[in-house]
Design an enzyme around this catalytic site. Structure first.
Site, PDB file in Angstrom:
ATOM      1  N   TYR A  29      45.726  50.073  35.127  1.00 42.24           N
ATOM      2  CA  TYR A  29      45.677  48.633  34.857  1.00 42.24           C
ATOM      3  C   TYR A  29      44.689  47.970  35.800  1.00 42.24           C
ATOM      4  O   TYR A  29      44.696  48.227  36.998  1.00 42.24           O
ATOM      5  CB  TYR A  29      47.066  48.027  35.078  1.00 42.24           C
ATOM      6  CG  TYR A  29      47.129  46.515  35.067  1.00 42.24           C
ATOM      7  CD1 TYR A  29      47.607  45.838  33.952  1.00 42.24           C
ATOM      8  CD2 TYR A  29      46.756  45.763  36.177  1.00 42.24           C
ATOM      9  CE1 TYR A  29      47.687  44.457  33.938  1.00 42.24           C
ATOM     10  CE2 TYR A  29      46.828  44.385  36.170  1.00 42.24           C
ATOM     11  CZ  TYR A  29      47.291  43.732  35.050  1.00 42.24           C
ATOM     12  OH  TYR A  29      47.370  42.360  35.046  1.00 42.24           O
ATOM     13  N   SER A  61      43.475  43.812  36.323  1.00 39.42           N
ATOM     14  CA  SER A  61      43.700  42.455  35.858  1.00 39.42           C
ATOM     15  C   SER A  61      42.396  41.816  35.410  1.00 39.42           C
ATOM     16  O   SER A  61      41.375  41.925  36.086  1.00 39.42           O
ATOM     17  CB  SER A  61      44.317  41.625  36.980  1.00 39.42           C
ATOM     18  OG  SER A  61      44.468  40.285  36.567  1.00 39.42           O
ATOM     19  N   LYS A  92      28.558  45.855  47.866  1.00 38.23           N
ATOM     20  CA  LYS A  92      27.944  45.410  46.615  1.00 38.23           C
ATOM     21  C   LYS A  92      26.429  45.316  46.711  1.00 38.23           C
ATOM     22  O   LYS A  92      25.742  45.366  45.682  1.00 38.23           O
ATOM     23  CB  LYS A  92      28.535  44.080  46.181  1.00 38.23           C
ATOM     24  CG  LYS A  92      28.278  42.916  47.113  1.00 38.23           C
ATOM     25  CD  LYS A  92      28.986  41.668  46.602  1.00 38.23           C
ATOM     26  CE  LYS A  92      28.812  40.501  47.566  1.00 38.23           C
ATOM     27  NZ  LYS A  92      29.588  39.313  47.130  1.00 38.23           N
ATOM     28  N   LYS A 102      24.485  46.925  43.597  1.00 36.06           N
ATOM     29  CA  LYS A 102      23.600  46.163  42.721  1.00 36.06           C
ATOM     30  C   LYS A 102      22.228  46.816  42.620  1.00 36.06           C
ATOM     31  O   LYS A 102      21.567  46.734  41.569  1.00 36.06           O
ATOM     32  CB  LYS A 102      23.492  44.727  43.217  1.00 36.06           C
ATOM     33  CG  LYS A 102      24.761  43.906  42.983  1.00 36.06           C
ATOM     34  CD  LYS A 102      24.599  42.473  43.455  1.00 36.06           C
ATOM     35  CE  LYS A 102      25.852  41.654  43.158  1.00 36.06           C
ATOM     36  NZ  LYS A 102      25.711  40.257  43.635  1.00 36.06           N
ATOM     37  N   LYS A 103      21.793  47.465  43.686  1.00 40.05           N
ATOM     38  CA  LYS A 103      20.528  48.201  43.620  1.00 40.05           C
ATOM     39  C   LYS A 103      20.628  49.376  42.646  1.00 40.05           C
ATOM     40  O   LYS A 103      19.631  49.785  42.048  1.00 40.05           O
ATOM     41  CB  LYS A 103      20.124  48.690  45.000  1.00 40.05           C
ATOM     42  CG  LYS A 103      19.696  47.579  45.943  1.00 40.05           C
ATOM     43  CD  LYS A 103      19.266  48.125  47.297  1.00 40.05           C
ATOM     44  CE  LYS A 103      18.831  47.006  48.230  1.00 40.05           C
ATOM     45  NZ  LYS A 103      18.440  47.523  49.565  1.00 40.05           N
ATOM     46  N   ASP A 149      32.378  45.688  40.197  1.00 40.62           N
ATOM     47  CA  ASP A 149      33.786  45.915  39.874  1.00 40.62           C
ATOM     48  C   ASP A 149      33.961  47.214  39.087  1.00 40.62           C
ATOM     49  O   ASP A 149      34.843  48.023  39.396  1.00 40.62           O
ATOM     50  CB  ASP A 149      34.350  44.746  39.073  1.00 40.62           C
ATOM     51  CG  ASP A 149      35.823  44.928  38.761  1.00 40.62           C
ATOM     52  OD1 ASP A 149      36.642  44.787  39.690  1.00 40.62           O
ATOM     53  OD2 ASP A 149      36.158  45.252  37.605  1.00 40.62           O
ATOM     54  N   HIS A 159      53.714  34.639  42.936  1.00 37.87           N
ATOM     55  CA  HIS A 159      52.923  34.069  41.850  1.00 37.87           C
ATOM     56  C   HIS A 159      53.609  34.073  40.495  1.00 37.87           C
ATOM     57  O   HIS A 159      53.017  34.399  39.473  1.00 37.87           O
ATOM     58  CB  HIS A 159      51.546  34.726  41.778  1.00 37.87           C
ATOM     59  CG  HIS A 159      51.530  36.189  41.456  1.00 37.87           C
ATOM     60  ND1 HIS A 159      51.477  36.667  40.183  1.00 37.87           N
ATOM     61  CD2 HIS A 159      51.519  37.270  42.253  1.00 37.87           C
ATOM     62  CE1 HIS A 159      51.429  37.980  40.192  1.00 37.87           C
ATOM     63  NE2 HIS A 159      51.458  38.371  41.438  1.00 37.87           N
ATOM     64  N   GLN A 217      40.647  43.355  41.845  1.00 32.81           N
ATOM     65  CA  GLN A 217      39.647  43.028  42.860  1.00 32.81           C
ATOM     66  C   GLN A 217      39.719  41.558  43.211  1.00 32.81           C
ATOM     67  O   GLN A 217      39.852  40.691  42.328  1.00 32.81           O
ATOM     68  CB  GLN A 217      38.244  43.336  42.345  1.00 32.81           C
ATOM     69  CG  GLN A 217      37.153  43.060  43.362  1.00 32.81           C
ATOM     70  CD  GLN A 217      36.055  42.138  42.866  1.00 32.81           C
ATOM     71  OE1 GLN A 217      35.553  41.323  43.615  1.00 32.81           O
ATOM     72  NE2 GLN A 217      35.672  42.267  41.599  1.00 32.81           N
TER      73      GLN A 217
END
Length: 640
Positions: free
Chosen positions: A468, A470, A435, A439-440, A446, A356, A570
């Site tokens: 670090y 990103s 997740k 979320k609950k 993240d 990349h 992630q």
């Protein structure tokens, strides 16, 4: 390995997050095109968008995207001090405060120069050329394993035959390429704002080229190069993707791959030359060109190909085996300078390897997600049995070698074995929750997983070190990434509390939520272009020859705070069962993670620092945080 700027190319994958695509009508209700303004010696932008239909669907917002801002010097200095505070002793921090105080005066002229550059009408992104050069094209370590990254695809039960799997993947990838080339691909969005799509031009029919003093990209017209390259036993085969203007169907492609399997004999590993350190690779390329006039055309055939399909003589089973196969392979059956290589193994398992230098992980994530979705949900006609008799057999792309090229290949293989042997990799496939439960708990998934990583590191070392993550800045023209500095006063306080058995669950939870909130806040700032690392990098690039380097850059805390002991990112997909890359310093860790609905997966890489132990601590930390939060979730709600 890196300069004092601590450029970290293998950790610059943009964070991929699910986004909802607004309608065109919704965008048309937005304000007119952005206007720039200068306030407080900062180059800022207003975010509003206009569509230019003449650019095609994919690029219709490109020219009206805002340009990357230049934060004010004072704001960056404040954020920098806040980011280093949890990493330093009291005396070290006092020394850094003095360096930063001096820096605000010393860097005033550098700030003016940076704003002047950002204001130039032809400059779409003030950091783009500097960053591409410093972080990638001028980077001298080998791209594998330090820049390459991988995705491991879930198995395809209908296509255990490798030729059949390769054909389906190729058909789906060609469908995606068609939309990119025609400009009909819908832009990506983050928080309902369109993202820069300019890097997609480096996805197909392109390659990185090893050269001195720096590498450079080459890009070829897709319509003039309608073919792919398949590699088997180090042999390169050219497979046309279109005959008489019509794209090959999946059955025709399967026949082509079958013929490659039948024809391939073990050959000299010319592809290994792309695994060399870049200065050596540049010399090896010249030697290859000098060996025969035929080799120039052979190189062009590979570099101009739409993409590569590597047909590996391997049958990986475990997650670690698959990760290694896609991350680096055997060092020979590849062309590591290509940004897109699909890998298909003899047992039908498959994955992807990316380079990349000109394109981050979010575009290739979308490519691979789309490819797998088209296959899994049978969105294309993969079962058309017709095969035209006019399709020619795959054409071998041959290289001529001489004594020097043979020496170069031997050196490449030896160095590859040494470098890869210095790395250990473990995959922690945590099945306790994902997740859905996070979320609950009313947490950012993240940020939650970043705290798992911080707690695991603290368990292993008894302290926290620079980390670090990103953050994508693709909301701006030619945007790439910024650093989210994960370690905060709040995250350290949380980790320390978890190690102290005298501190109760309620206090630990309170500290945890403060740490999560601090991470979310910094990530938002970074995504908006207001992190500290790119700004400080840009200011240093504005120094002229012979000018005194400001005190901040001489302060040991600057180098230490940007030495990424943990490089993390992630990128999640329900179609993948693996994703990862390398660490960026010898004393550090590369921790890639996927957050799926009911699972979390970590790809843990280090230079023999104890990846098995770190994997254990990640598992333990994930359980500890869940157990800490569950009582609050399960507590009965009081009646009013």
């Amino acid at each position: 390995m890196f300069s004092t700027l601590r450029i970290t190319p293998s950790s610059l994958l943009g964070t991929a997050r699910a986004t909802r695509v607004p309608t065109t009508a919704q965008f048309l209700k937005m304000a007119p095109a952005h206007k720039r303004k200068l306030t407080g010696k900062a180059f800022q932008v207003k975010e509003s968008y206009q569509e230019d239909a003449s650019k095609g669907a994919m690029l219709r917002f490109e020219d009206s995207l805002p340009r990357l801002p230049v934060p004010s010097l004072g704001d960056t200095c404040q954020r920098y001090l806040k980011s280093i505070h949890p990493l330093l002793s009291k005396d070290e921090y006092a020394a850094s405060e003095k360096a930063v105080s001096s820096f605000q005066q010393q860097a005033a002229s550098l700030q003016d120069r940076l704003i002047e550059k950002a204001e130039q009408p032809e400059v779409r992104n003030w950091i783009a050329d500097w960053w591409n050069e410093a972080a990638y094209l001028g980077y001298k370590d080998p791209v594998v394993p330090y820049v390459s990254y991988f995705y491991s695809f879930r198995d395809d039960r209908k296509r255990r035959n490798p030729a059949k799997r390769a054909a389906a993947i190729t058909s789906a990838a060609l469908e995606f390429q068609k939309e990119v080339v025609n400009g009909t691909l819908e832009p990506e969005y983050m928080r309902k704002k369109p993202m820069a799509m300019s890097s997609y031009k480096y996805m197909f029919n392109t390659s990185r080229v090893a050269a001195e003093p720096s590498d450079y990209p080459v890009n070829y017209p897709s319509q003039d190069n309608q073919y792919i390259i398949a590699i088997r036993h180090n042999n390169f085969f050219k497979i046309p993707t279109h005959i008489d203007g019509k794209q090959l169907n999946t059955s025709e492609l399967e026949q082509q791959f079958t013929k490659v399997y039948q024809a391939a004999q073990t050959s000299p590993p010319v592809g290994s030359l792309t695994s060399l350190p870049r200065d050596q690779g540049a010399v090896a390329r010249k030697n290859l060109l000098s060996a025969s006039r035929n080799n120039e055309n052979a190189l062009k055939q590979i570099e101009a190909a739409s993409f590569i399909v590597c047909l590996d003589a391997a049958s990986p089973v475990t997650r670690e085996e698959r990760a290694r196969q896609y991350w680096h392979g055997d060092g020979a059956n590849r062309w590591y300078d290509k940004p897109i290589q699909f890998i298909v193994n003899d047992n039908g398992t498959a994955g992807f390897m990316g380079e990349h230098s000109m394109m981050d992980g979010t575009p290739t994530h979308r490519l691979c997600d789309t490819v797998n979705a088209l296959i899994v949900h049978e969105k294309l006609d993969f079962n058309n049995p017709s095969i035209r008799s006019s399709i020619p057999d795959p054409t071998a792309v041959r290289f001529d070698t001489d004594e020097q090229v043979i020496k170069d290949m031997a050196s490449a293989q030896q160095q590859f074995a040494t470098v890869i042997g210095s790395h250990e990799l473990r995959v922690q496939a945590y099945q306790g929750y994902g997740k859905g439960l996070i979320k609950k708990f009313k947490c950012s998934p993240d940020a939650y997983v970043q705290m798992i990583i911080q707690l695991a590191y603290h368990k292993m070392y008894g302290k926290n070190r620079p980390t670090y993550e990103s953050a994508a800045t693709r909301k701006y023209q030619q945007g790439r990434t910024e650093t989210t500095r994960t370690v905060s006063d709040e995250s350290v306080a949380f980790c320390d509390a978890m190690a102290n058995h005298e501190i109760g669950q309620a206090e630990c939870e309170d500290l945890f939520r403060k740490a999560v909130n601090a991470h979310v806040k910094y990530t938002q700032l970074a995504s908006d272009g207001y992190g500290v690392d790119r700004h400080l990098f840009g200011l240093k690039k504005c120094l002229k020859d012979g000018e005194e380097v400001p005190d901040l850059y001489k302060d040991p805390a600057y180098t230490y705070s940007s030495s990424w002991y943990i490089s993390s990112s992630q990128l999640s997909s329900e179609y993948f069962n693996g994703y990862g890359w390398s660490q960026v310093i010898d004393q550090g860790w590369g921790i890639a993670y996927m957050i799926n609905e009911n699972s979390i997966q970590f790809n843990v890489v280090s230079k023999h620092l104890g990846s098995e132990r770190m994997s254990h601590y990640l598992n333990e930390a994930a359980g500890d945080i869940r157990d800490m939060l569950l009582p609050s979730l399960e507590a009965p709600k009081s009646k009013l």
